[in-house]
Design a protein around this motif. Structure first.
Motif, PDB file in Angstrom:
ATOM      1  N   GLN A   9      12.880  83.599   1.208  1.00  0.00           N
ATOM      2  CA  GLN A   9      12.768  82.175   0.910  1.00  0.00           C
ATOM      3  C   GLN A   9      12.058  81.434   2.040  1.00  0.00           C
ATOM      4  OE1 GLN A   9      16.427  79.959   0.892  1.00  0.00           O
ATOM      5  NE2 GLN A   9      15.665  78.482  -0.598  1.00  0.00           N
ATOM      6  N   GLN A  10      12.443  81.715   3.277  1.00  0.00           N
ATOM      7  CA  GLN A  10      11.829  81.052   4.416  1.00  0.00           C
ATOM      8  C   GLN A  10      10.352  81.394   4.542  1.00  0.00           C
ATOM      9  OE1 GLN A  10      14.238  82.298   7.720  1.00  0.00           O
ATOM     10  NE2 GLN A  10      15.937  80.938   7.209  1.00  0.00           N
ATOM     11  N   GLU A  11      10.017  82.682   4.394  1.00  0.00           N
ATOM     12  CA  GLU A  11       8.633  83.100   4.596  1.00  0.00           C
ATOM     13  C   GLU A  11       7.729  82.629   3.466  1.00  0.00           C
ATOM     14  OE1 GLU A  11       5.287  84.631   6.412  1.00  0.00           O
ATOM     15  OE2 GLU A  11       7.278  84.067   7.184  1.00  0.00           O
ATOM     16  N   VAL A  12       8.200  82.715   2.221  1.00  0.00           N
ATOM     17  CA  VAL A  12       7.383  82.238   1.103  1.00  0.00           C
ATOM     18  C   VAL A  12       7.163  80.732   1.218  1.00  0.00           C
ATOM     19  CG1 VAL A  12       7.294  81.918  -1.401  1.00  0.00           C
ATOM     20  CG2 VAL A  12       8.023  84.109  -0.455  1.00  0.00           C
ATOM     21  N   SER A  13       8.202  79.996   1.575  1.00  0.00           N
ATOM     22  CA  SER A  13       8.070  78.550   1.755  1.00  0.00           C
ATOM     23  C   SER A  13       7.027  78.236   2.813  1.00  0.00           C
ATOM     24  CB  SER A  13       9.421  77.933   2.148  1.00  0.00           C
ATOM     25  OG  SER A  13      10.374  78.088   1.122  1.00  0.00           O
ATOM     26  N   HIS A  14       7.047  78.998   3.901  1.00  0.00           N
ATOM     27  CA  HIS A  14       6.063  78.799   4.968  1.00  0.00           C
ATOM     28  C   HIS A  14       4.647  79.082   4.465  1.00  0.00           C
ATOM     29  CE1 HIS A  14       4.174  78.966   8.915  1.00  0.00           C
ATOM     30  NE2 HIS A  14       3.725  80.171   8.621  1.00  0.00           N
ATOM     31  N   ARG A  15       4.483  80.123   3.674  1.00  0.00           N
ATOM     32  CA  ARG A  15       3.143  80.517   3.230  1.00  0.00           C
ATOM     33  C   ARG A  15       2.559  79.566   2.194  1.00  0.00           C
ATOM     34  NH1 ARG A  15       2.815  87.169   3.169  1.00  0.00           N
ATOM     35  NH2 ARG A  15       3.776  87.455   5.237  1.00  0.00           N
ATOM     36  N   VAL A  16       3.387  79.003   1.327  1.00  0.00           N
ATOM     37  CA  VAL A  16       2.865  78.114   0.277  1.00  0.00           C
ATOM     38  C   VAL A  16       2.914  76.655   0.694  1.00  0.00           C
ATOM     39  CG1 VAL A  16       3.524  79.755  -1.507  1.00  0.00           C
ATOM     40  CG2 VAL A  16       5.074  77.867  -0.952  1.00  0.00           C
ATOM     41  N   GLY A  17       3.547  76.359   1.830  1.00  0.00           N
ATOM     42  CA  GLY A  17       3.546  74.997   2.346  1.00  0.00           C
ATOM     43  C   GLY A  17       4.500  74.042   1.657  1.00  0.00           C
TER      44      GLY A  17
ATOM     45  N   GLU B 212      13.064  84.770 -10.181  1.00  0.00           N
ATOM     46  CA  GLU B 212      12.399  84.758 -11.480  1.00  0.00           C
ATOM     47  C   GLU B 212      10.947  85.216 -11.417  1.00  0.00           C
ATOM     48  OE1 GLU B 212      13.022  80.801 -12.845  1.00  0.00           O
ATOM     49  OE2 GLU B 212      15.220  81.039 -12.949  1.00  0.00           O
ATOM     50  N   GLY B 213      10.474  85.559 -10.219  1.00  0.00           N
ATOM     51  CA  GLY B 213       9.145  86.140 -10.078  1.00  0.00           C
ATOM     52  C   GLY B 213       8.003  85.164  -9.979  1.00  0.00           C
ATOM     53  N   HIS B 214       8.296  83.864  -9.737  1.00  0.00           N
ATOM     54  CA  HIS B 214       7.225  82.874  -9.677  1.00  0.00           C
ATOM     55  C   HIS B 214       6.330  83.052  -8.451  1.00  0.00           C
ATOM     56  CE1 HIS B 214       8.928  80.912 -13.108  1.00  0.00           C
ATOM     57  NE2 HIS B 214      10.047  80.551 -12.477  1.00  0.00           N
ATOM     58  N   TYR B 215       6.828  83.741  -7.434  1.00  0.00           N
ATOM     59  CA  TYR B 215       6.052  83.937  -6.208  1.00  0.00           C
ATOM     60  C   TYR B 215       5.868  85.421  -5.926  1.00  0.00           C
ATOM     61  CZ  TYR B 215       6.900  78.976  -5.532  1.00  0.00           C
ATOM     62  OH  TYR B 215       6.943  77.614  -5.702  1.00  0.00           O
TER      63      TYR B 215
ATOM     64  N   VAL C  86      10.675  76.459  -1.305  1.00  0.00           N
ATOM     65  CA  VAL C  86      10.776  77.333  -2.468  1.00  0.00           C
ATOM     66  C   VAL C  86      12.248  77.685  -2.684  1.00  0.00           C
ATOM     67  CG1 VAL C  86      10.226  79.641  -3.350  1.00  0.00           C
ATOM     68  CG2 VAL C  86       8.464  78.280  -2.206  1.00  0.00           C
ATOM     69  N   SER C  87      12.704  77.687  -3.927  1.00  0.00           N
ATOM     70  CA  SER C  87      14.106  78.003  -4.212  1.00  0.00           C
ATOM     71  C   SER C  87      14.291  79.507  -4.393  1.00  0.00           C
ATOM     72  CB  SER C  87      14.579  77.278  -5.474  1.00  0.00           C
ATOM     73  OG  SER C  87      13.969  77.825  -6.627  1.00  0.00           O
ATOM     74  N   LEU C  88      15.496  79.966  -4.151  1.00  0.00           N
ATOM     75  CA  LEU C  88      15.810  81.371  -4.368  1.00  0.00           C
ATOM     76  C   LEU C  88      15.679  81.743  -5.844  1.00  0.00           C
ATOM     77  CD1 LEU C  88      18.901  81.888  -2.033  1.00  0.00           C
ATOM     78  CD2 LEU C  88      16.648  82.923  -1.790  1.00  0.00           C
ATOM     79  N   SER C  89      16.032  80.827  -6.710  1.00  0.00           N
ATOM     80  CA  SER C  89      15.923  81.124  -8.143  1.00  0.00           C
ATOM     81  C   SER C  89      14.478  81.336  -8.555  1.00  0.00           C
ATOM     82  CB  SER C  89      16.558  80.003  -8.971  1.00  0.00           C
ATOM     83  OG  SER C  89      15.912  78.762  -8.735  1.00  0.00           O
ATOM     84  N   ASP C  90      13.561  80.554  -7.979  1.00  0.00           N
ATOM     85  CA  ASP C  90      12.138  80.748  -8.289  1.00  0.00           C
ATOM     86  C   ASP C  90      11.671  82.131  -7.851  1.00  0.00           C
ATOM     87  OD1 ASP C  90      11.771  78.303  -9.472  1.00  0.00           O
ATOM     88  OD2 ASP C  90      11.035  77.310  -7.658  1.00  0.00           O
ATOM     89  N   ILE C  91      12.139  82.579  -6.692  1.00  0.00           N
ATOM     90  CA  ILE C  91      11.758  83.906  -6.211  1.00  0.00           C
ATOM     91  C   ILE C  91      12.362  84.975  -7.113  1.00  0.00           C
ATOM     92  CG2 ILE C  91      11.957  85.532  -4.293  1.00  0.00           C
ATOM     93  CD1 ILE C  91      11.914  83.181  -2.386  1.00  0.00           C
TER      94      ILE C  91
END
Length: 216
Positions: free
Chosen positions: A3-11, A21-24, A14-19
């Motif tokens: 969650q932390q790293e994806v949020s950093h990369r997309v700016g 569910e495969g959105h990222y 990002v929620s855990l549920s989104d991850i």
């Protein structure tokens, strides 16, 4: 960590549920998670990586059984077996992760690396609360394996928080051939010991205590 790293990369946050569910998925498949293990922790990490679609690197030492190695491989992990002991596998994992840009999910800490181990220690609360829910009164004694100290510290703290003055006496058990917590207690500070041979407690040949576990 994902969650932390994806949020950093997309700016954006990002929620855990989104991850889940495969959105990222595109970002997650480029985030490699790594750890050293004797089996249980690595198997858990491999399961999580498979669930979320992240690459997984697991380092094991010479005495880890083929069955445990295979179980992690079946969950999609790349397993790297080294010639040394558990402490050597931790060091190699740390070193190669730093060189490769991977993210270590470890239950032991070192200088500058504390948050993931703290999260792992908090995770031990799940099994502890399951035990609380099944007991009508506190036991008199609880015996905990030592390892690097993370599980023992977390469970001991939760026992005290839950039962307060009625908390059971906690007994920490470790092999005499890898008694790093016993030596730390004698010296009243975190102290490492040399592990010269395997112990009958095959999963616990740990000679270096986790600093945050000892400090806590």
């Amino acid at each position: 960590m994902l969650q932390q790293e994806v949020s950093h990369r997309v700016g954006e946050e990002v929620s855990l549920s989104d991850i889940r569910e495969g959105h990222y998925a595109d970002q997650v498949r480029n985030i490699t998670l790594a750890s050293a293990t004797d089996g249980n922790h690595g198997r858990s990490l491999a399961w999580g990586c498979q669930k979320f679609g992240a690459p997984c690197k697991i380092y094991i030492h010479a005495e880890v059984s083929q069955g445990r190695e295979q179980a992690m491989q079946e969950l999609g992990a790349e397993v790297i077996r080294i010639d040394g002991d558990y402490d050597a596998s931790v060091e190699m994992c740390r070193r190669e992760a730093e060189a490769s840009g991977w993210f270590v999910v470890s239950d032991t800490s070192w200088p500058g690396y504390t948050e993931p181990p703290r999260d792992v220690m908090a995770g031990y609360g799940v099994m502890t609360h399951e035990i609380f829910n099944d007991l009508e009164s506190p036991p008199t004694h609880v015996f905990l394996q030592a390892g690097v100290g993370g599980m023992a510290e977390a469970v001991a703290a939760l026992l005290r928080q839950y039962w307060k003055d009625e908390a059971p006496k906690v007994c920490i058990v470790e092999p005499n051939l890898a008694a790093c917590l016993f030596e730390s207690a004698k010296q009243r500070q975190a102290a490492s010991v040399e592990v010269d041979e395997e112990t009958i407690m095959t999963d616990l040949p740990c000679g270096v205590p986790s600093p945050i576990a000892w400090k806590s």
